[in-house]
Design an enzyme around this catalytic site. Structure first.
Site, PDB file in Angstrom:
ATOM      1  CB  SER A 202      -1.667   0.265   1.293  1.00  0.00           C
ATOM      2  OG  SER A 202      -2.163   0.871   1.165  1.00  0.00           O
TER       3      SER A 202
ATOM      4  CG  ASP B 126      -2.805   3.715  -1.129  1.00  0.00           C
ATOM      5  OD1 ASP B 126      -3.300   3.810  -2.135  1.00  0.00           O
ATOM      6  OD2 ASP B 126      -2.898   3.166  -0.273  1.00  0.00           O
TER       7      ASP B 126
ATOM      8  CG  ASP C 111      -2.466  -0.341  -1.911  1.00  0.00           C
ATOM      9  OD1 ASP C 111      -3.049   0.049  -1.897  1.00  0.00           O
ATOM     10  OD2 ASP C 111      -3.051  -1.564  -1.678  1.00  0.00           O
TER      11      ASP C 111
ATOM     12  CG  ASP D 284      -5.781   0.530  -0.528  1.00  0.00           C
ATOM     13  OD1 ASP D 284      -4.962   1.380  -0.424  1.00  0.00           O
ATOM     14  OD2 ASP D 284      -6.074  -0.835   0.351  1.00  0.00           O
TER      15      ASP D 284
END
Length: 444
Positions: free
Chosen positions: A102, A239, A241, A243
């Site tokens: 992340s 960010d 990833d 999400d």
């Protein structure tokens, strides 16, 4: 050894705590636990990753674990975490695996596992997987060994899914999107352009080493500068990833997850889409969010920190909106987990719908001054419960009364205690947070 699973999967420095051997064992354990009750026929797991350098190593190891247990690995490549969650359901897979840390720095990596339908696992299921790590059990041979399949249409499927998030054209809006040199780089600009926005993409050239490096949702300076320089209507920061999503208005001012939730909650309530007139958030949300929602007649349900707990509450109450101050926003009608690109599309849709600048929409919530101090500790449980720390917390809470609040929370992914104080004035919050942080540091 402590529990492998934290608040968002298994994380650690790649090749140190998170080794290829552990990744293989986790893949095999997940296969045994999550595919054991599948219907007859081939068992399938979707697997994706962010672009950090260690991702290919860990992906290969997880795939080895999956296939050693007779599970086919459907490889979708570099895509956001919410894409893997969505595709787990879209491909009717038994489960999904995302390799990402992340917003963490490049040397870190992580393994997140999604159950059927792309939902994050509950604690009990994680415990059962963890109990199987290192216990390979019987292994298939010959045709029973799993295969590796490349899902060539994965990105296009996900982009078609994203197109459902914007209910009207975004023509006339200019947005700067910071992709954090991460998993959003190839898909976020395409999704926003497809919706009609004029898109200026920055930090969208991942090389495996530059993910989250002075960019993305944890470093907003370059986004602020680009928004002002291009005279854009807003900026969106993802960010590594993708999400999560944070925003800045046309003047470069932060619009965090709390403000985004307020904007979306008011929009959904107006459209009759806010189930039970309820918003789900975590204990980290600013007191200003609660006050704004109270004045609008919207109920706030509070959970522990972590979007998985928000999702659990959303599912339990059949609610339609929840999220975190950090920018994880969950709308179950549009996905089983937080999706930063969906959030960006919905936020711009509200701007297009009202004709209002983001600064006006965000002004529906007034943020109370908040100070957050992270204190590195050797033992989180000992430091948090030390009598000297509890005394400091009690004294600070007594001084604040009902004009603010104090929260002491062990990190779920790092060896630290987070000290958060909200107060009517910034200097009061800083003074009290510093006092409590010093007590935590002395007790560590």
């Amino acid at each position: 050894m402590g529990r492998l699973f934290g608040t968002d999967g298994v994380r650690g420095v790649a090749n140190r705590e998170l080794t290829a051997e552990l990744a293989l064992a986790l893949g095999a354990a997940a296969a045994r636990q999550l595919a054991s009750g599948s219907a007859p026929g081939r068992r399938v797991a979707v697997i994706g990753r962010d672009p950090r350098a260690s991702g290919e190593m860990l992906e290969a190891a997880v795939i080895a674990g999956l296939t050693s247990q007779g599970v086919d690995a459907l490889r979708v490549g570099v895509l956001p975490t919410p894409a893997v969650a969505y595709l787990t359901g879209a491909y009717d897979a038994d489960f999904g695996v995302m390799i990402s840390a992340s917003h963490n720095p490049m040397p870190d990596n992580g393994i997140k596992i999604f159950g059927p339908g792309g939902h994050k696992l509950d604690d009990g299921t994680e415990d059962r997987i963890e109990a199987l790590v290192g216990d390979a059990g019987p292994r298939p041979v010959g045709a029973g060994i799993g295969r590796v399949i490349d899902a060539e249409d994965a990105a296009d499927r996900y982009l078609r899914h994203l197109s459902k998030a914007s209910t009207l054209r975004l023509d006339g809006l200019t947005v700067v999107v910071d992709c954090a040199h991460g998993a959003a780089s190839a898909v976020a600009p395409r999704a926003y352009r497809a919706a009609g926005a004029r898109v200026i993409a920055i930090n969208a050239d991942p090389n495996g080493l530059n993910i989250n490096d002075n960019c993305g949702s944890t470093h907003l300076d370059s986004l602020r500068a680009a928004v002002v320089a291009h005279r854009a209507d807003l900026g969106l920061a993802h960010d590594g990833d993708a999400d999560r999503c944070l925003a800045v208005d046309a003047d470069g001012n932060l619009v965090d997850g709390d403000h985004i939730m307020v904007v979306l909650a008011l929009a959904m309530r107006e459209a009759g889409e806010l189930a039970s007139d309820t918003l789900v958030t975590t204990v980290m949300s600013n007191l200003g969010l609660h006050l704004a929602m109270r004045s609008a007649g919207i109920t706030v349900r509070t959970t522990g920190v972590g979007d998985r707990y928000v999702v659990e509450e959303l599912r339990a109450g059949d609610f339609s909106l929840g999220g975190e101050q950090s920018g994880h926003i969950v709308m179950p009608a549009l996905g089983s987990t937080g999706d930063g690109i969906v959030t960006g599309l919905r936020l711009m849709t509200r701007m297009a719908q009202t004709g209002s600048p983001l600064s006006d929409l965000a002004s529906a919530m007034q943020t109370l001054p908040q100070v957050l101090i992270n204190v590195t500790v050797a033992d989180k449980a000992t430091a948090a419960t030390a009598p000297s720390v509890q005394t400091a917390v009690g004294q600070a809470a007594a001084e604040l009364g009902d004009t603010g609040r104090i929260l002491l929370r062990p990190s779920g992914t790092e060896p630290m205690i987070r000290v958060m104080v909200e107060a009517p004035e910034k200097d009061i919050a800083q003074r009290l947070a510093t006092r409590v942080a010093e007590a935590v540091s002395a007790a560590r």
